[in-house]
Design a protein around this motif. Structure first.
Motif, short mmCIF file in Angstrom:
data_model
loop_
_atom_site.label_atom_id
_atom_site.label_comp_id
_atom_site.label_asym_id
_atom_site.label_seq_id
_atom_site.Cartn_x
_atom_site.Cartn_y
_atom_site.Cartn_z
N LEU A 48 -22.82 -4.61 34.27
CA LEU A 48 -24.06 -5.31 33.90
C LEU A 48 -25.28 -4.51 34.35
O LEU A 48 -26.29 -4.45 33.63
CB LEU A 48 -24.07 -6.71 34.52
N ASP A 49 -25.19 -3.88 35.52
CA ASP A 49 -26.29 -3.08 36.03
C ASP A 49 -26.54 -1.87 35.14
O ASP A 49 -27.69 -1.49 34.87
CB ASP A 49 -25.98 -2.64 37.46
N MET A 50 -25.46 -1.25 34.66
CA MET A 50 -25.60 -0.10 33.75
C MET A 50 -26.24 -0.53 32.43
O MET A 50 -27.14 0.15 31.90
CB MET A 50 -24.23 0.53 33.50
N ILE A 51 -25.77 -1.64 31.89
CA ILE A 51 -26.33 -2.14 30.63
C ILE A 51 -27.81 -2.46 30.79
O ILE A 51 -28.64 -2.13 29.93
CB ILE A 51 -25.54 -3.38 30.16
N TRP A 52 -28.16 -3.08 31.90
CA TRP A 52 -29.56 -3.42 32.19
C TRP A 52 -30.40 -2.14 32.31
O TRP A 52 -31.54 -2.08 31.81
CB TRP A 52 -29.64 -4.24 33.46
N ALA A 53 -29.84 -1.11 32.94
CA ALA A 53 -30.57 0.15 33.10
C ALA A 53 -30.86 0.78 31.73
O ALA A 53 -31.94 1.33 31.51
CB ALA A 53 -29.77 1.11 33.98
N VAL A 54 -29.89 0.74 30.83
CA VAL A 54 -30.11 1.27 29.48
C VAL A 54 -31.27 0.54 28.82
O VAL A 54 -32.15 1.16 28.20
CB VAL A 54 -28.84 1.16 28.62
N PHE A 55 -31.29 -0.79 28.97
CA PHE A 55 -32.36 -1.59 28.38
C PHE A 55 -33.72 -1.27 29.03
O PHE A 55 -34.71 -1.05 28.32
CB PHE A 55 -32.04 -3.08 28.53
N ILE A 56 -33.75 -1.21 30.34
CA ILE A 56 -35.01 -1.00 31.07
C ILE A 56 -35.62 0.37 30.78
O ILE A 56 -36.84 0.51 30.58
CB ILE A 56 -34.78 -1.16 32.58
N TYR A 57 -34.79 1.41 30.73
CA TYR A 57 -35.29 2.78 30.60
C TYR A 57 -35.21 3.32 29.18
O TYR A 57 -35.41 4.50 28.95
CB TYR A 57 -34.51 3.71 31.55
N ARG A 58 -34.95 2.46 28.22
CA ARG A 58 -34.69 2.89 26.84
C ARG A 58 -35.85 3.67 26.23
O ARG A 58 -35.64 4.54 25.38
CB ARG A 58 -34.36 1.68 25.97
N LYS A 59 -37.09 3.39 26.66
CA LYS A 59 -38.25 4.05 26.07
C LYS A 59 -38.74 5.24 26.91
O LYS A 59 -39.67 5.93 26.52
CB LYS A 59 -39.40 3.05 25.89
N GLN A 60 -38.08 5.46 28.08
CA GLN A 60 -38.57 6.49 29.00
C GLN A 60 -37.72 7.76 29.00
O GLN A 60 -38.23 8.83 29.31
CB GLN A 60 -38.63 5.93 30.43
N VAL A 61 -36.44 7.63 28.67
CA VAL A 61 -35.53 8.77 28.88
C VAL A 61 -35.22 9.48 27.57
O VAL A 61 -35.21 8.88 26.49
CB VAL A 61 -34.23 8.31 29.56
N SER A 62 -34.96 10.77 27.70
CA SER A 62 -34.59 11.58 26.53
C SER A 62 -33.08 11.57 26.29
O SER A 62 -32.63 11.68 25.14
CB SER A 62 -35.05 13.03 26.75
N TYR A 63 -32.31 11.46 27.37
CA TYR A 63 -30.85 11.45 27.26
C TYR A 63 -30.28 10.48 28.29
O TYR A 63 -30.89 10.23 29.34
CB TYR A 63 -30.25 12.83 27.55
N ILE A 64 -29.08 9.97 27.98
CA ILE A 64 -28.30 9.21 28.94
C ILE A 64 -27.03 10.00 29.24
O ILE A 64 -26.26 10.32 28.33
CB ILE A 64 -27.93 7.81 28.42
N LEU A 65 -26.83 10.35 30.50
CA LEU A 65 -25.59 11.00 30.95
C LEU A 65 -24.63 9.91 31.39
O LEU A 65 -25.02 9.00 32.14
CB LEU A 65 -25.85 11.95 32.11
#
Length: 335
Positions: A48-65
């Motif tokens: 759940l924390d990972m899913i939330w992080a994707v949502f929170i940072y979706r407009k800030q990051v260029s890539y997700i590792l």
């Protein structure tokens, strides 16, 4: 550039550091801004924390590792990658675990969804790169696990003693009981032989291994988890490193042993033959072959020149995985 890194950030809970806590720091030192998830101990809360992080940072990051494993943690990568697709964020699975090829065969449709839609899949071993290419994935790049070689003092062992060192998390896939069986057999030929086993418990195997050693009357030094610097120091008082795993990819503890000058005897499973070459930079035996591993150790004790050659070759090989070399591959992927 800003990145989101998803993985098992669990060292504060007594587990060994995984790639998220080593590669992440190295990338930060190269100037990348990195957000992390997750350090939650519970599987569900971590997801759940990972899913939330994707949502929170979706407009800030260029890539997700995404550190991507073959067993239960596979689902972190699957669900987070699909959320990344919804938000149109490029994601990069970093492949871990010698059993990932089994996952490709077991869940081909899910794997196709996850890996075919990735920006790139990073294989830290030739073993996984070959397995993914065989499964028709064309977006796989080999970037090995790295170590900072200057931190590892190479010890030349002129006199070899039967002091064995085993470093790994205690889990059934790493077959810790085999190490105890090897010690029992070795003591029949070298009564002074000792074994030190370093690592945290992962699935109850630590107590199982302790109970097994007691049941067969073998004394083993169990240290529990140690900081890297402490086991590096411990390595100076030991002369042979053994790796008993059933499944593997490119284990960092084996790489570190090679850097420190410890001759390595290992099972030849998974990605191990891509890291260790039998009679060239290590000695390899078949999975769970206690007799063969014991004989290999005895051959090292009897042939100091062979031991010296293996250790030097191992150090030379591992220097190719120094971070100053490996980081150029990451810069190309993330440019």
């Amino acid at each position: 550039m800003k990145l989101l890194y998803l993985g098992n950030q669990l060292s504060k809970h007594g587990f060994n550091k995984t790639t998220i806590e080593t590669l992440g720091l190295q990338l930060e030192q190269e100037g990348y801004t990195i957000y992390y998830a997750s350090d939650k101990k519970s599987f569900l809360f971590r997801l759940l924390d990972m899913i939330w992080a994707v949502f929170i940072y979706r407009k800030q990051v260029s890539y997700i590792l995404i550190d991507t494993y073959s067993t239960k943690a596979f689902w972190y990568a699957f669900f987070c990658s699909q959320l990344a697709r919804i938000f149109n964020i490029k994601y990069i699975p970093i492949l871990h675990g010698g059993a990932l090829p089994n996952r490709l065969k077991k869940n081909p449709k899910l794997c196709q969804i996850l890996f075919a839609n990735a920006h790139k899949n990073i294989a830290p071993s030739g073993y996984l790169k070959k397995a993914f290419e065989k499964a028709a994935f064309t977006n796989v790049i080999y970037i090995p696990n790295s170590i900072e070689i200057e931190k590892y003092p190479f010890k030349k062992r002129t006199e070899l003693t039967p002091k064995l060192l085993w470093v790994r998390a205690f889990a059934s896939i790493y077959n810790p009981e085999m190490a105890v069986k090897v010690l029992q057999q070795l003591q029949k030929k070298s009564p002074s032989a000792t074994l030190t086993m370093v690592g945290p418990d992962k699935d109850g195997s630590l107590q199982t291994t302790k109970d097994f050693a007691k049941s067969i009357g073998v004394t083993v030094n169990f240290t529990g988890q140690l900081p890297k610097e402490d086991w590096w120091q411990l390595a100076t008082t030991h002369d042979i490193f053994i790796n008993t795993t059933h499944f593997d990819n490119t284990p960092v503890s084996v790489m570190e042993a090679m850097a420190l000058g410890l001759p390595v005897v290992s099972t030849n499973v998974g990605g191990i033959p891509y890291l260790l070459r039998d009679k060239e930079n290590a000695l390899l035996v078949n999975d769970n072959d206690v007799v063969a591993m014991t004989n290999a150790i005895c051959s090292l004790l009897e042939d100091r020149e062979q031991c010296k050659t293996l250790a030097l070759n191992a150090r030379n090989f591992i220097e190719q995985m120094d971070w100053d070399v490996v980081k150029e591959g990451w810069k190309l992927v993330l440019r």
